[in-house]
Design an enzyme around this catalytic site. Structure first.
Site, PDB file in Angstrom:
ATOM      1  N   GLU A 133      44.198 -16.221 -45.055  1.00  0.00           N
ATOM      2  CA  GLU A 133      42.736 -16.205 -45.000  1.00  0.00           C
ATOM      3  C   GLU A 133      42.264 -16.155 -43.548  1.00  0.00           C
ATOM      4  O   GLU A 133      43.045 -16.399 -42.616  1.00  0.00           O
ATOM      5  CB  GLU A 133      42.195 -17.469 -45.688  1.00  0.00           C
ATOM      6  CG  GLU A 133      42.522 -17.571 -47.173  1.00  0.00           C
ATOM      7  CD  GLU A 133      41.702 -16.616 -48.049  1.00  0.00           C
ATOM      8  OE1 GLU A 133      41.289 -15.544 -47.573  1.00  0.00           O
ATOM      9  OE2 GLU A 133      41.492 -16.977 -49.227  1.00  0.00           O
ATOM     10  N   ASP A 166      53.215 -13.859 -51.809  1.00  0.00           N
ATOM     11  CA  ASP A 166      52.516 -15.134 -51.961  1.00  0.00           C
ATOM     12  C   ASP A 166      52.563 -15.662 -53.387  1.00  0.00           C
ATOM     13  O   ASP A 166      53.028 -14.984 -54.299  1.00  0.00           O
ATOM     14  CB  ASP A 166      51.057 -14.980 -51.483  1.00  0.00           C
ATOM     15  CG  ASP A 166      50.398 -13.705 -52.012  1.00  0.00           C
ATOM     16  OD1 ASP A 166      50.934 -13.092 -52.955  1.00  0.00           O
ATOM     17  OD2 ASP A 166      49.348 -13.317 -51.480  1.00  0.00           O
ATOM     18  N   HIS A 185      41.751 -10.604 -45.687  1.00  0.00           N
ATOM     19  CA  HIS A 185      43.047 -11.298 -45.755  1.00  0.00           C
ATOM     20  C   HIS A 185      44.158 -10.348 -46.207  1.00  0.00           C
ATOM     21  O   HIS A 185      43.919  -9.408 -46.966  1.00  0.00           O
ATOM     22  CB  HIS A 185      42.983 -12.561 -46.622  1.00  0.00           C
ATOM     23  CG  HIS A 185      42.909 -12.347 -48.099  1.00  0.00           C
ATOM     24  ND1 HIS A 185      41.810 -12.690 -48.849  1.00  0.00           N
ATOM     25  CD2 HIS A 185      43.816 -11.869 -48.997  1.00  0.00           C
ATOM     26  CE1 HIS A 185      42.038 -12.427 -50.125  1.00  0.00           C
ATOM     27  NE2 HIS A 185      43.243 -11.925 -50.244  1.00  0.00           N
ATOM     28  N   ASP A 203      37.600 -10.153 -47.595  1.00  0.00           N
ATOM     29  CA  ASP A 203      37.367 -10.887 -46.346  1.00  0.00           C
ATOM     30  C   ASP A 203      38.422 -10.555 -45.285  1.00  0.00           C
ATOM     31  O   ASP A 203      38.514 -11.232 -44.266  1.00  0.00           O
ATOM     32  CB  ASP A 203      37.319 -12.408 -46.603  1.00  0.00           C
ATOM     33  CG  ASP A 203      38.647 -12.955 -47.138  1.00  0.00           C
ATOM     34  OD1 ASP A 203      39.609 -12.162 -47.311  1.00  0.00           O
ATOM     35  OD2 ASP A 203      38.723 -14.168 -47.387  1.00  0.00           O
TER      36      ASP A 203
END
Ligand code: GLP
Length: 259
Positions: free
Chosen positions: A142, A66, A137, A135
């Site tokens: 996400e 990413d 990811h 979270d």
């Protein structure tokens, strides 16, 4: 499900995964590595330094997961810079063979498709290193990311921006958008190796490995992969229901079977 390996500490995890990567490169000098940023994979890159020293690693190819959108690639916290600093330079890789998604605004419309084409042209990723966000990811996928998603632009959650603010002067400097390999892209890699350390990752690890398959917890996508390895320390393993079974399985693993 994924194979879970519980190790004593991050250094032991780094040694284990580095050994797997060296074996891969031994068999295929132009192996394609899937590279992750963040603090978690650093012990792997550290362990690779000594293990690859003196070897010809120039044929090795790599694809980062990413990148931030709109951040100058020369910015010290762009993932292009991070991959150069943490991986390419210390390991002596050929920068022309190490790809990072292009987060430039001018070309962002087709940057995702371009990246998918480049991965396909390389014959796909052999071993994908993954961290996991608090979270759940992976990459920058996400919560809410499709399991079939391809490389594309995503909006970062406020949680992720806060988590990553430590790398910037202030949270206002953390970009709001990123370009990330999709969950579908990641699932096409031939071997997934997800690492996590510390209590702060325990819930995300338990949800990813043992929870229901759900786009709300993108890391749970690894359950769909035929060859996924999860390497965690005791703290990150602390919420796994089957921890004893994973320890027993690994202790009794046949010698001929790698991770
Ligand atoms: C970032 C990266 C992820 C990484 C996550 C966790 O959001 N895009 O690839 O897994 O951070 O980072 P860390 O390993 O520092 O906890």
């Amino acid at each position: 499900m994924a194979e879970v390996v519980i190790v004593e500490n991050a250094d032991a995890a780094g040694a284990l995964v580095a050994a797997e990567i060296v074996e891969l490169i031994d068999g295929r000098p132009d192996a394609v590595l899937g590279l992750a940023t963040g603090s978690t994979p650093l012990p792997v890159y550290q362990a690779l330094r000594s293990r690859l020293a003196g070897r010809d690693v120039l044929p090795v190819r790599g694809f980062a997961l990413d990148e931030y959108v709109g951040l100058d690639p020369a910015h010290p916290e762009s993932y292009r810079s991070v991959i150069t600093r943490d991986v390419v330079e210390p390991l002596g890789l050929d920068p022309r063979r190490i790809h990072v998604p292009n987060g430039a605004q001018a070309t962002i419309q087709h940057a995702g498709d371009d990246y998918e084409t480049a991965i396909d042209a390389a014959g796909g990723v052999d071993l994908q290193i993954l961290g996991i966000g608090t979270d759940g990811h992976i990459g920058f996928n996400e919560p809410g990311s499709s399991f079939a998603s391809r490389t594309r632009v995503k909006t970062l959650t406020e949680q992720t921006r806060e988590d990553n603010a430590r790398f910037f002067d202030s949270i206002d400097d953390v970009p709001r958008h990123c370009i990330t390999q999709g969950l579908g892209t990641i699932l096409r890699a031939r071997h997934l190796v997800l690492l996590a350390f510390g209590e702060g990752k325990a819930q995300a690890v338990a949800d990813a490995v043992e929870g229901p398959l759900s786009a709300i917890l993108p890391g749970s996508a690894i359950q769909l992969h035929p060859h996924a390895t999860v390497v965690v320390d005791e703290a990150a393993a602390s919420r796994l229901r089957l921890a004893d079974y994973y320890r027993y399985t690994y202790a009794n693993k046949p010698d001929w079977q790698g991770i």
